[in-house]
Design a protein around this motif. Structure first.
Motif, PDB file in Angstrom:
ATOM      1  N   GLN A  75      -3.165   1.736  -9.217  1.00 31.89           N
ATOM      2  CA  GLN A  75      -4.310   2.228  -9.494  1.00 31.89           C
ATOM      3  C   GLN A  75      -4.978   2.224 -10.756  1.00 31.89           C
ATOM      4  OE1 GLN A  75      -4.976   5.933  -7.480  1.00 31.89           O
ATOM      5  NE2 GLN A  75      -7.098   6.096  -8.091  1.00 31.89           N
ATOM      6  N   THR A  85      -6.178  -1.379 -11.778  1.00 30.14           N
ATOM      7  CA  THR A  85      -7.525  -1.475 -11.467  1.00 30.14           C
ATOM      8  C   THR A  85      -8.448  -0.743 -12.436  1.00 30.14           C
ATOM      9  OG1 THR A  85      -7.632   0.288  -9.788  1.00 30.14           O
ATOM     10  CG2 THR A  85      -6.776  -1.814  -8.964  1.00 30.14           C
ATOM     11  N   TYR A 114      -0.339  -7.576  -6.151  1.00 25.92           N
ATOM     12  CA  TYR A 114      -1.105  -6.240  -5.983  1.00 25.92           C
ATOM     13  C   TYR A 114      -0.852  -5.523  -7.211  1.00 25.92           C
ATOM     14  CZ  TYR A 114      -1.430  -6.946  -1.011  1.00 25.92           C
ATOM     15  OH  TYR A 114      -1.832  -7.359   0.228  1.00 25.92           O
ATOM     16  N   ILE A 140       0.778  -1.205   0.185  1.00 24.09           N
ATOM     17  CA  ILE A 140      -0.010  -0.093   0.182  1.00 24.09           C
ATOM     18  C   ILE A 140       0.806   1.350  -0.049  1.00 24.09           C
ATOM     19  CG2 ILE A 140      -1.746   1.329   1.405  1.00 24.09           C
ATOM     20  CD1 ILE A 140      -2.832  -1.086  -0.015  1.00 24.09           C
ATOM     21  N   TYR A 183     -13.898  -8.394  -0.866  1.00 21.22           N
ATOM     22  CA  TYR A 183     -12.693  -8.408  -0.405  1.00 21.22           C
ATOM     23  C   TYR A 183     -12.269  -9.774   0.167  1.00 21.22           C
ATOM     24  CZ  TYR A 183     -12.833  -3.407  -0.641  1.00 21.22           C
ATOM     25  OH  TYR A 183     -12.929  -1.713  -1.060  1.00 21.22           O
ATOM     26  N   HIS A 233      -7.859  -8.160   3.784  1.00 14.04           N
ATOM     27  CA  HIS A 233      -8.512  -7.330   4.511  1.00 14.04           C
ATOM     28  C   HIS A 233      -9.229  -7.906   5.687  1.00 14.04           C
ATOM     29  CE1 HIS A 233      -8.000  -5.045   0.599  1.00 14.04           C
ATOM     30  NE2 HIS A 233      -8.219  -3.985   1.480  1.00 14.04           N
ATOM     31  N   GLN A 240     -11.245   2.938  -4.681  1.00 12.56           N
ATOM     32  CA  GLN A 240     -11.341   1.875  -5.211  1.00 12.56           C
ATOM     33  C   GLN A 240     -12.667   1.206  -4.571  1.00 12.56           C
ATOM     34  OE1 GLN A 240      -8.658  -1.391  -3.815  1.00 12.56           O
ATOM     35  NE2 GLN A 240      -9.008  -2.513  -5.656  1.00 12.56           N
ATOM     36  N   LEU A 245      -2.633  -1.574  -4.911  1.00 10.68           N
ATOM     37  CA  LEU A 245      -4.011  -2.048  -4.321  1.00 10.68           C
ATOM     38  C   LEU A 245      -4.226  -3.538  -4.708  1.00 10.68           C
ATOM     39  CD1 LEU A 245      -5.893   0.735  -5.749  1.00 10.68           C
ATOM     40  CD2 LEU A 245      -5.155   0.665  -3.381  1.00 10.68           C
ATOM     41  N   CYS A 301      -5.779   5.575   0.897  1.00  9.66           N
ATOM     42  CA  CYS A 301      -5.730   5.390  -0.859  1.00  9.66           C
ATOM     43  C   CYS A 301      -6.656   4.287  -1.401  1.00  9.66           C
ATOM     44  CB  CYS A 301      -4.355   5.241  -1.227  1.00  9.66           C
ATOM     45  SG  CYS A 301      -3.753   3.438  -0.475  1.00  9.66           S
ATOM     46  N   GLU A 302      -7.350   3.595  -0.448  1.00  6.53           N
ATOM     47  CA  GLU A 302      -8.002   2.410  -1.026  1.00  6.53           C
ATOM     48  C   GLU A 302      -9.469   2.816  -1.318  1.00  6.53           C
ATOM     49  OE1 GLU A 302      -6.524  -1.862   0.323  1.00  6.53           O
ATOM     50  OE2 GLU A 302      -7.038  -0.614   2.134  1.00  6.53           O
ATOM     51  N   LEU A 335      -9.915  -0.064   5.742  1.00  6.27           N
ATOM     52  CA  LEU A 335      -9.267   0.645   4.462  1.00  6.27           C
ATOM     53  C   LEU A 335      -8.271   1.513   4.954  1.00  6.27           C
ATOM     54  CD1 LEU A 335     -12.466   0.949   2.421  1.00  6.27           C
ATOM     55  CD2 LEU A 335     -10.961  -0.770   2.247  1.00  6.27           C
TER      56      LEU A 335
END
Length: 290
Positions: free
Chosen positions: A282, A285, A279, A147, A227, A231, A210, A152, A206-207, A203
């Motif tokens: 951004q 994603t 991961y 992160i 998730y 998480h 998303q 992400l 920065c998540e 979270l």
């Protein structure tokens, strides 16, 4: 003999080295050395290593970039990484991200669960549910580092938290059918905790974009269906504080702790199947949803 691509070091079968597993360095034994063809078609030296004092289930092929010779500099690096792990270890035995990184819930936000009450000044319940194994602590630290590097977890995750819960219940039904009702109750409570805690305390900042994008794309899905294990593991960092303030009867509370500990052992046993290996950025994603 093969030459390492990092610094020109030479490693052979039988050498004792330091090897990265996640973000940490561990004393390891080189068991095999082979030239293998990478996905790009180029030859690459690979090392089959055994992490000392670990189960042989963790033995794996790794590249030279993950190996360091044992010397004063590498031992200092190992010590510094361990100090970093201890610095971000929560008092419960788990690992938590620094306060300036995690999204903090508003003080005006409603309580997470109807059974969670303000802590009493004259009683503090002892909670023995936490992340104590090196392997799962390492995954928490690795998650935090990803992160920090602006990476992400790709969503939706497979398996999802709900998938993990369902598979855990099925595996235990075969072993201990008599205790199934208690286990189902504990897991359903944990599922409810996850769904309510995810948007507020699980979270990183920065998540959040998303999360909003995925929730808009899948309004019919609960967080536990979107998730995954990454998480869920963060929830276990917060659980000791949440459980300490419940109004459950003591005997029920002890049974709950036992069942949650069983689930943590399940996560550790199946971690290579459950946790995300890669991961994404951004932009990746966004392109995957575009």
């Amino acid at each position: 003999m093969f030459s390492s691509a990092k610094g020109g070091e030479v490693y052979t079968a039988g050498d004792t080295v330091l090897a990265y597993h996640g973000p940490m360095l561990y004393e390891s034994l080189v068991m095999k050395v082979e030239e293998q063809v990478s996905r790009s078609g180029t030859a690459e030296t690979k090392y089959f290593v055994h992490y000392k004092k670990w189960s042989r289930n963790y033995d794996e092929w790794i590249s030279a970039e993950r190996i360091l010779p044992i010397n004063r500099a590498s031992l200092k690096m190992q010590k510094d990484l361990q100090a970093h792990l201890e610095q971000i270890s929560a008092s419960s035995g788990g690992v938590s991200a620094p306060d300036d990184v995690l999204s903090q819930p508003s003080r005006k936000r409603r309580r997470i669960d109807a059974e969670v009450e303000p802590p009493s000044n004259d009683y503090k319940r002892e909670v023995r549910v936490g992340i104590t194994t090196t392997e799962l602590k390492t995954r928490l630290v690795d998650d935090w580092i990803q992160i920090k590097d602006k990476k992400l977890v790709p969503l939706p995750r497979t398996p999802s938290v709900s998938n993990i819960f369902d598979n855990f219940l099925r595996s235990n039904k075969k072993k201990r059918p008599a205790s199934e009702a208690l286990l189902v109750e504990a897991v359903e409570g944990l599922r409810a905790y996850f769904d309510r805690c995810l948007p507020t305390i699980l979270l990183y900042r920065c998540e959040r974009p998303q999360f909003e994008e995925v929730r808009a794309a899948h309004p019919e899905l609960a967080p536990s269906q979107i998730y995954g294990a990454e998480h869920l593991l963060r929830l276990f960092v917060k659980l000791p504080t949440l459980l300490a303030n419940t109004s459950l009867e003591e005997d029920t509370f002890q049974v709950l702790q036992q069942k949650l500990s069983e689930f943590i052992r399940y996560l550790e046993k199946h971690q290579f199947e459950l946790f995300c290996r890669n991961y994404v950025t951004q932009s990746e994603t966004q392109s995957s949803r575009g």
